[in-house]
Design an enzyme around this catalytic site. Structure first.
Site, short mmCIF file in Angstrom:
data_model
loop_
_atom_site.label_atom_id
_atom_site.label_comp_id
_atom_site.label_asym_id
_atom_site.label_seq_id
_atom_site.Cartn_x
_atom_site.Cartn_y
_atom_site.Cartn_z
N CYS A 344 3.71 5.72 5.34
CA CYS A 344 4.43 6.93 4.61
C CYS A 344 3.74 6.72 3.28
O CYS A 344 3.73 6.12 2.46
CB CYS A 344 6.05 6.44 4.31
SG CYS A 344 6.73 7.54 3.25
N CYS A 347 5.97 7.27 0.23
CA CYS A 347 6.43 6.08 -0.33
C CYS A 347 5.72 5.24 -1.09
O CYS A 347 5.78 4.99 -2.08
CB CYS A 347 7.09 5.42 1.20
SG CYS A 347 8.31 6.35 1.98
N ASP A 348 4.59 4.76 -0.34
CA ASP A 348 3.42 3.80 -0.81
C ASP A 348 2.49 4.31 -1.53
O ASP A 348 1.78 3.53 -2.16
CB ASP A 348 3.34 2.79 0.44
CG ASP A 348 4.48 2.39 1.30
OD1 ASP A 348 5.61 2.22 0.65
OD2 ASP A 348 4.39 2.10 2.40
#
Length: 521
Positions: A344, A347-348
């Protein structure tokens, strides 16, 4: 900090509070502390029940604690909880201020009864759409049980701490300094880890449930639509799902769900669950299907066996298990998952600010990921197996305009390298020459499509060579009485709106199957 429209909405929300709260801020002279102070001043100005203090002495700056009147501690945020985490902040304010969390009464009792002391720290990023579910779950624990403490830390605001704690994926949760878990976690899953007997009790309760007319396996758009359409027919309907929302929970902006110009995955998932509950559907979350046992005779009962040990009986079944990210299946990938191997970018990505990364996959998802990461990282290398990228032309044009992106085609990733703690690089083979090359990297983002969650159906339901559930135009599978919908099926074009429509079709076909069954003697 907040515009007038948002202030008005916030004022209306905060009017529901029944208890006074204090915001205790720990700030320094930095720009982020100035922003945090502005946010807290705007929040305090919207309710007479909120007091702001600026004399906090927490080592993390900026940070602030939300403390209910009469308590000696509360929920803490470190950094600025904006982006996806702004909702987490609002809920924390309301719940600390006496507004009951919207969870089942039995879960509230279970949380209050947890013995022992727990100190949780959740590392999040503002762009992570999965993080709020986790942050909000631990906040609920801290609100309901005075022996539980929770701190939510914005990883981008505390890079040195993230490096020291070796955080390479969000959300990552630590309990008393040791890793508790990483990635998506529902409240039910968290409680199952904390309460050793919770899973067994839940399994026992589920096994005692009466026979369902329709049992839906999976809680994504297809499963929600199937459950709603079945329940509207007035029949007993149940849903078993690991988490309600499925892949939607991992989706950022959604702009092609007809009549909804823009929404976000977690918001849509919450709406799907609320709509499903409105029809009295029995939703069993935190449950993974392990096997579907067909009846011994036509028209008999199906048994869906769950990983928890529970077994649920039903007259018909709608399968909507969805799909998951496809893995590269190379040495080192599993070992360094959440330690530099990620799936992701939203997200990261912020955890790799200023560092070199690679994106595996040249389709739309891969190219979009590379474009997003180019604005955060020092350099992005996009690696594609085919001899050319497969993304839309407009995306390729944007990619080619970025100065810190390089593209390697006809390349097969062969290994992920690391030092035991984190990713250090990868090796790939030039498919034209056979030569091996190595790239030094801090992160690897895998974007090579999806694989259906159908392993538990092998030997029971006919699957395609790609593992998809074979269905006809009426969503019937090879097993009479079992229907299927969504991304795990052979229906082309994996889209939310298509999954929802197929779920509705599957439920209507299941109902038609039920009314044609011979009445019980």
């Amino acid at each position: 900090m907040l515009d007038n429209s948002l202030k008005g909405q916030l004022q209306a929300y905060l009017a529901r509070m029944t208890a006074n709260i204090t915001l205790v801020a720990s700030l320094d002279e930095g720009a982020l502390s100035t922003e945090t102070r502005g946010l807290l001043e705007d929040i305090a100005a919207q309710s007479p029940r909120i007091t702001l203090r600026l004399d906090g002495d927490d080592a993390r700056k900026p940070s602030f604690e939300i403390i209910r009147e009469g308590a000696d501690r509360g929920i803490r945020f470190a950094g600025l909880p904006m982006g996806h985490e702004f909702t987490s902040l609002i809920l924390a304010l309301l719940q600390t201020g006496g507004v009951a969390p919207k969870i089942e009464p039995e879960l509230i009792d279970q949380i209050k009864a947890l013995p022992g002391e727990y100190n949780f720290t959740t590392y999040f990023s503002q762009s992570c759409q999965v993080c709020p579910e986790v942050v909000q779950a631990f906040n609920v624990l801290a609100v309901l049980n005075p022996n539980i403490r929770h701190i939510a830390v914005d990883g981008a605001a505390f890079q040195a701490e993230v490096e020291a704690e070796k955080i390479l994926a969000v959300p990552t949760v630590k309990l008393n300094g040791a890793e508790f878990g990483a990635g998506s976690m529902s409240l039910e899953q968290i409680l199952a880890k904390l309460d050793s007997g919770a899973e067994a009790r839940a399994a026992e309760a589920i096994s005692k449930k009466s026979v369902f007319d329709v049992l839906v396996v999976g809680g994504g758009p297809a499963g929600a639509a199937a459950a709603i359409y079945a329940a509207r027919k007035g029949i007993n309907t149940g849903v078993v799902a690991e988490r309600f929302g499925g892949q939607v929970l991992d989706t950022m902006a959604i702009e092609n769900f007809i009549s909804v110009p823009h929404t976000e995955g977690p918001k849509l998932a919450a709406a799907l669950e609320a709509h499903t509950r409105d029809y009295g559907v029995d939703i069993m979350k935190g449950q993974r299907a392990q096997r579907v046992v067909p009846p011994n005779e036509p028209g008999g009962l199906f048994e869906v066996q769950l990983a928890s040990g529970a077994a649920v009986k039903a007259k018909s079944v709608v399968l909507s298990p969805g799909a998951r990210w496809r893995s590269m299946n190379v040495p080192g990938e599993a070992e360094y998952r959440t330690k530099g191997v990620a799936y992701c970018p939203h997200c990261d990505g912020p955890l790799f600010k200023g560092k070199p990364v690679a994106v595996i996959g040249g389709g739309n998802s891969g190219v979009e990921a590379a474009i997003d990461l180019a604005g955060i990282t020092s350099h992005v290398t996009l690696i594609e197996f085919d001899h050319q990228l497969r993304a839309d032309a407009v995306l390729q044009a944007k990619l080619q305009s970025l100065p810190n992106v390089s593209v390697i085609v006809s390349a097969q990733t062969t290994e992920v390298h690391g030092n035991g703690d984190k990713v250090t690089g990868l090796s790939y083979k030039d498919r034209n020459t056979g030569d091996l090359h190595r790239l030094d990297l801090a992160g690897i983002f895998v974007q090579i499509g999806l694989v259906p969650n159908s392993d538990f159906l092998k030997g029971t339901i006919e699957l395609s060579p790609r593992g998809e559930i074979e269905v006809n135009l009426r969503n019937e599978t090879s097993q009479p009485g079992v229907f299927a919908a969504g991304d795990a099926t052979t229906v082309p074009y994996k889209q939310i709106i298509i999954a929802a429509g197929e779920g509705a079709k599957a439920a209507l076909s299941a109902f038609d199957y039920l009314i044609r069954l011979a009445p019980a003697a």
